[in-house]
Scaffold this motif. Structure first.
Motif, PDB file in Angstrom:
ATOM      1  N   MET A   1       0.843  -1.185   0.000  1.00  0.00           N
ATOM      2  CA  MET A   1       0.000   0.000   0.000  1.00  0.00           C
ATOM      3  C   MET A   1       0.884   1.243   0.000  1.00  0.00           C
ATOM      4  N   GLN A   2       0.556   2.177  -0.863  1.00  0.00           N
ATOM      5  CA  GLN A   2       1.309   3.427  -0.936  1.00  0.00           C
ATOM      6  C   GLN A   2       0.540   4.499  -0.185  1.00  0.00           C
ATOM      7  N   PHE A   3       1.233   5.232   0.675  1.00  0.00           N
ATOM      8  CA  PHE A   3       0.588   6.288   1.431  1.00  0.00           C
ATOM      9  C   PHE A   3       0.350   7.503   0.537  1.00  0.00           C
ATOM     10  N   PRO A   4      -0.754   8.219   0.771  1.00  0.00           N
ATOM     11  CA  PRO A   4      -1.039   9.410  -0.040  1.00  0.00           C
ATOM     12  C   PRO A   4      -0.063  10.545   0.276  1.00  0.00           C
ATOM     13  N   ASN A   5       0.128  11.415  -0.715  1.00  0.00           N
ATOM     14  CA  ASN A   5       0.980  12.585  -0.492  1.00  0.00           C
ATOM     15  C   ASN A   5       0.149  13.694   0.170  1.00  0.00           C
ATOM     16  N   LYS A   6       0.791  14.816   0.457  1.00  0.00           N
ATOM     17  CA  LYS A   6       0.110  15.911   1.174  1.00  0.00           C
ATOM     18  C   LYS A   6      -1.105  16.438   0.414  1.00  0.00           C
ATOM     19  N   ASP A   7      -1.002  16.554  -0.903  1.00  0.00           N
ATOM     20  CA  ASP A   7      -2.133  17.050  -1.700  1.00  0.00           C
ATOM     21  C   ASP A   7      -3.312  16.082  -1.629  1.00  0.00           C
ATOM     22  N   GLN A   8      -3.028  14.792  -1.709  1.00  0.00           N
ATOM     23  CA  GLN A   8      -4.094  13.789  -1.627  1.00  0.00           C
ATOM     24  C   GLN A   8      -4.756  13.801  -0.251  1.00  0.00           C
ATOM     25  N   ILE A   9      -3.962  13.967   0.791  1.00  0.00           N
ATOM     26  CA  ILE A   9      -4.521  14.023   2.146  1.00  0.00           C
ATOM     27  C   ILE A   9      -5.415  15.248   2.298  1.00  0.00           C
ATOM     28  N   GLU A  10      -4.994  16.370   1.750  1.00  0.00           N
ATOM     29  CA  GLU A  10      -5.820  17.584   1.817  1.00  0.00           C
ATOM     30  C   GLU A  10      -7.149  17.376   1.093  1.00  0.00           C
ATOM     31  N   LYS A  11      -7.134  16.672  -0.043  1.00  0.00           N
ATOM     32  CA  LYS A  11      -8.377  16.371  -0.759  1.00  0.00           C
ATOM     33  C   LYS A  11      -9.291  15.485   0.081  1.00  0.00           C
ATOM     34  N   ILE A  12      -8.716  14.520   0.779  1.00  0.00           N
ATOM     35  CA  ILE A  12      -9.511  13.661   1.665  1.00  0.00           C
ATOM     36  C   ILE A  12     -10.126  14.503   2.778  1.00  0.00           C
ATOM     37  N   ARG A  13      -9.341  15.412   3.355  1.00  0.00           N
ATOM     38  CA  ARG A  13      -9.857  16.288   4.425  1.00  0.00           C
ATOM     39  C   ARG A  13     -10.979  17.184   3.916  1.00  0.00           C
ATOM     40  N   GLN A  14     -10.894  17.633   2.671  1.00  0.00           N
ATOM     41  CA  GLN A  14     -11.962  18.453   2.103  1.00  0.00           C
ATOM     42  C   GLN A  14     -13.207  17.616   1.826  1.00  0.00           C
ATOM     43  N   GLU A  15     -13.014  16.374   1.408  1.00  0.00           N
ATOM     44  CA  GLU A  15     -14.152  15.497   1.110  1.00  0.00           C
ATOM     45  C   GLU A  15     -14.851  15.007   2.376  1.00  0.00           C
ATOM     46  N   TYR A  16     -14.085  14.811   3.451  1.00  0.00           N
ATOM     47  CA  TYR A  16     -14.636  14.299   4.709  1.00  0.00           C
ATOM     48  C   TYR A  16     -14.283  15.229   5.868  1.00  0.00           C
ATOM     49  N   PRO A  17     -14.856  16.441   5.890  1.00  0.00           N
ATOM     50  CA  PRO A  17     -14.572  17.347   7.006  1.00  0.00           C
ATOM     51  C   PRO A  17     -15.163  16.807   8.316  1.00  0.00           C
ATOM     52  N   VAL A  18     -14.633  17.293   9.406  1.00  0.00           N
ATOM     53  CA  VAL A  18     -15.138  16.915  10.731  1.00  0.00           C
ATOM     54  C   VAL A  18     -16.650  17.109  10.772  1.00  0.00           C
ATOM     55  N   GLY A  19     -17.355  16.100  11.284  1.00  0.00           N
ATOM     56  CA  GLY A  19     -18.804  16.180  11.399  1.00  0.00           C
ATOM     57  C   GLY A  19     -19.571  15.556  10.252  1.00  0.00           C
ATOM     58  N   THR A  20     -18.868  15.153   9.177  1.00  0.00           N
ATOM     59  CA  THR A  20     -19.548  14.521   8.042  1.00  0.00           C
ATOM     60  C   THR A  20     -20.136  13.177   8.475  1.00  0.00           C
ATOM     61  N   LYS A  21     -21.409  12.950   8.127  1.00  0.00           N
ATOM     62  CA  LYS A  21     -22.040  11.665   8.422  1.00  0.00           C
ATOM     63  C   LYS A  21     -21.803  10.720   7.252  1.00  0.00           C
ATOM     64  N   VAL A  22     -21.447   9.475   7.593  1.00  0.00           N
ATOM     65  CA  VAL A  22     -21.210   8.451   6.583  1.00  0.00           C
ATOM     66  C   VAL A  22     -21.910   7.154   6.987  1.00  0.00           C
ATOM     67  N   ARG A  23     -22.212   6.345   5.981  1.00  0.00           N
ATOM     68  CA  ARG A  23     -22.782   5.011   6.212  1.00  0.00           C
ATOM     69  C   ARG A  23     -21.799   4.001   5.632  1.00  0.00           C
ATOM     70  N   LEU A  24     -21.479   2.973   6.413  1.00  0.00           N
ATOM     71  CA  LEU A  24     -20.543   1.952   5.958  1.00  0.00           C
ATOM     72  C   LEU A  24     -21.195   1.044   4.917  1.00  0.00           C
ATOM     73  N   ILE A  25     -20.530   0.909   3.769  1.00  0.00           N
ATOM     74  CA  ILE A  25     -20.992   0.035   2.697  1.00  0.00           C
ATOM     75  C   ILE A  25     -20.166  -1.257   2.707  1.00  0.00           C
ATOM     76  N   GLU A  26     -18.845  -1.110   2.823  1.00  0.00           N
ATOM     77  CA  GLU A  26     -17.968  -2.285   2.828  1.00  0.00           C
ATOM     78  C   GLU A  26     -16.634  -1.950   3.470  1.00  0.00           C
ATOM     79  N   MET A  27     -16.168  -2.850   4.348  1.00  0.00           N
ATOM     80  CA  MET A  27     -14.857  -2.713   4.968  1.00  0.00           C
ATOM     81  C   MET A  27     -14.342  -4.115   5.249  1.00  0.00           C
ATOM     82  N   ASP A  28     -13.192  -4.453   4.712  1.00  0.00           N
ATOM     83  CA  ASP A  28     -12.618  -5.788   4.887  1.00  0.00           C
ATOM     84  C   ASP A  28     -11.746  -5.796   6.136  1.00  0.00           C
TER      85      ASP A  28
END
Length: 72
Positions: A1-28
């Motif tokens: 597994m390759q870890f994301p770079n700083k830009d990718q992490i920032e995109k994840i933080r923008q997509e899932y800001p604190v307080g975002t509600k999510v529903r689990l679909i699949e997790m192995d």
């Protein structure tokens, strides 16, 4: 597994800001909450894992490129 770079992490933080509600679909993962469990994002760490407080009390993080969640 390759870890994301700083830009990718920032995109994840923008997509899932604190307080975002999510529903689990699949997790192995043996410790994963049941499919359909709803959670609230607490933070995204420096390797891109999205730490979530699940309604069943679990605090297991999900990895956006591996696990599947639905934003609510």
């Amino acid at each position: 597994m390759q870890f994301p770079n700083k830009d990718q992490i920032e995109k994840i933080r923008q997509e899932y800001p604190v307080g975002t509600k999510v529903r689990l679909i699949e997790m192995d993962d043996k410790q994963a909450p049941p499919v359909g469990t709803v959670g609230v994002v607490e933070f995204v760490d420096d390797i891109g894992s999205v730490h979530t407080h699940w309604e069943n009390g679990s605090g297991l993080a999900f990895i956006p490129e591996i696990d599947m969640v639905q934003k609510l």
